[in-house]
Motif scaffolding. Sequence first.
Motif, short mmCIF file in Angstrom:
data_model
loop_
_atom_site.label_atom_id
_atom_site.label_comp_id
_atom_site.label_asym_id
_atom_site.label_seq_id
_atom_site.Cartn_x
_atom_site.Cartn_y
_atom_site.Cartn_z
N THR A 125 0.86 -1.18 0.00
CA THR A 125 0.00 0.00 0.00
C THR A 125 0.89 1.23 0.00
OG1 THR A 125 -1.90 1.05 1.07
CG2 THR A 125 -0.21 0.17 2.51
N TYR A 126 0.30 2.37 -0.16
CA TYR A 126 1.08 3.60 -0.20
C TYR A 126 1.65 3.94 1.17
CZ TYR A 126 -1.14 4.48 -4.71
OH TYR A 126 -1.56 4.38 -5.99
N ASP A 127 2.90 4.36 1.17
CA ASP A 127 3.48 4.97 2.36
C ASP A 127 3.12 6.44 2.25
OD1 ASP A 127 5.01 6.18 4.29
OD2 ASP A 127 6.89 5.20 3.73
N ARG A 128 2.28 6.94 3.13
CA ARG A 128 1.75 8.30 3.01
C ARG A 128 2.83 9.38 3.10
NH1 ARG A 128 -2.42 7.58 0.10
NH2 ARG A 128 -3.80 6.02 0.93
N ASP A 129 4.02 9.01 3.54
CA ASP A 129 5.11 9.98 3.63
C ASP A 129 5.95 10.01 2.36
OD1 ASP A 129 4.36 10.58 6.22
OD2 ASP A 129 5.63 9.01 7.06
N LYS A 130 5.63 9.15 1.39
CA LYS A 130 6.41 9.05 0.15
C LYS A 130 5.55 9.52 -1.02
CE LYS A 130 9.05 5.68 -2.51
NZ LYS A 130 9.37 4.28 -2.68
N CYS A 131 6.18 10.17 -1.98
CA CYS A 131 5.47 10.67 -3.15
C CYS A 131 5.43 9.59 -4.23
CB CYS A 131 6.17 11.92 -3.69
SG CYS A 131 5.43 12.58 -5.19
N TYR A 132 4.22 9.23 -4.67
CA TYR A 132 4.03 8.27 -5.75
C TYR A 132 3.39 9.00 -6.93
CZ TYR A 132 4.70 4.63 -2.25
OH TYR A 132 5.21 3.82 -1.27
N THR A 133 3.94 8.77 -8.14
CA THR A 133 3.39 9.39 -9.34
C THR A 133 3.19 8.35 -10.43
OG1 THR A 133 5.58 9.91 -10.23
CG2 THR A 133 4.53 11.62 -8.88
N THR A 134 2.40 8.72 -11.41
CA THR A 134 2.21 7.87 -12.59
C THR A 134 2.01 8.78 -13.79
OG1 THR A 134 1.01 5.99 -13.50
CG2 THR A 134 -0.31 7.66 -12.39
N THR A 135 2.25 8.25 -14.98
CA THR A 135 2.06 9.01 -16.21
C THR A 135 0.64 8.76 -16.73
OG1 THR A 135 4.39 8.71 -16.71
CG2 THR A 135 2.99 9.42 -18.52
N ILE A 136 -0.06 9.85 -17.04
CA ILE A 136 -1.42 9.73 -17.56
C ILE A 136 -1.56 10.57 -18.83
CG2 ILE A 136 -2.46 9.30 -15.29
CD1 ILE A 136 -3.43 12.26 -15.40
N PRO A 137 -2.50 10.18 -19.72
CA PRO A 137 -2.75 11.02 -20.91
C PRO A 137 -3.61 12.22 -20.51
CG PRO A 137 -4.09 9.04 -20.98
CD PRO A 137 -3.22 8.93 -19.77
N THR A 152 -0.30 10.34 -4.51
CA THR A 152 -0.40 10.76 -3.10
C THR A 152 -0.06 12.25 -3.04
OG1 THR A 152 1.87 10.03 -2.81
CG2 THR A 152 0.15 8.50 -2.11
N PRO A 153 -1.02 13.10 -3.37
CA PRO A 153 -0.75 14.53 -3.51
C PRO A 153 -0.22 15.20 -2.24
CG PRO A 153 -2.96 14.01 -4.29
CD PRO A 153 -2.39 12.78 -3.71
N THR A 154 -0.68 14.81 -1.08
CA THR A 154 -0.24 15.47 0.15
C THR A 154 1.24 15.29 0.42
OG1 THR A 154 -0.97 13.59 1.46
CG2 THR A 154 -2.50 15.43 1.27
N SER A 155 1.82 14.18 -0.03
CA SER A 155 3.25 13.98 0.19
C SER A 155 4.09 14.43 -1.00
CB SER A 155 3.53 12.50 0.51
OG SER A 155 2.96 11.67 -0.44
N CYS A 156 3.46 14.76 -2.11
CA CYS A 156 4.21 15.21 -3.29
C CYS A 156 4.36 16.73 -3.35
CB CYS A 156 3.52 14.74 -4.58
SG CYS A 156 3.57 12.96 -4.82
N TYR A 157 3.45 17.46 -2.73
CA TYR A 157 3.47 18.91 -2.81
C TYR A 157 3.59 19.50 -1.42
CZ TYR A 157 1.58 17.68 -7.35
OH TYR A 157 1.40 17.12 -8.57
N ALA A 158 4.45 20.52 -1.30
CA ALA A 158 4.59 21.21 -0.01
C ALA A 158 3.36 22.08 0.23
CB ALA A 158 5.85 22.07 -0.03
N ASP A 159 3.11 22.37 1.49
CA ASP A 159 1.94 23.21 1.84
C ASP A 159 2.06 24.60 1.28
OD1 ASP A 159 0.74 21.19 3.19
OD2 ASP A 159 1.58 21.73 5.13
#
Length: 159
Positions: A125-137, A152-159
């Motif tokens: 499952t996702y580690d909420r502290d890590k940023c996961y991305t994927t490529t989409i059209p 996981t937007p909350t861990s990919c972008y700073a506040d």
Amino acid sequence: MKSSLPWVVLAISLGFVLVAGYEWNDDGEERVLVNNKCKCVTVTSKFVPSKDNPEEEVLERNIRIIVPLKSRQNISDPTSPLRTNFVYRMTELCKKCDPIEIELGGETYQAQQSTSCNEPETCYTYDRDKCYTTTIPFVYHGETKQIQAALTPTSCYAD
């Protein structure tokens, strides 16, 4: 008649793995030994009165595993097949890879408590502290572009 020696060796080795990181606790509180969010596993322990002799205390361990039923084989790819095989090894769950400082002969060294820290860990499952991305059209004004999207937007972008 089958030998039970391999099972005894396995039980003892697992016990050593979990007891090695255990601090004595007289207050009867439950201690968290492992909280692996990547594999959804929590291992706790506490001293409880023995069923055979109530004047003795025994160490009770509780292992809680939450199996994410809709987990993908590649969690960063929403189109990958569903995961059907989940493997839990206590030695992997209990390893400590954060380096610690120790002093030997007046000199300070960094050491790890595990030898297999460079191997990639399979997450269920996702580690909420890590940023996961994927490529989409992405279609904009009739033109399709491949862009990175955060799973996981909350861990990919700073506040």
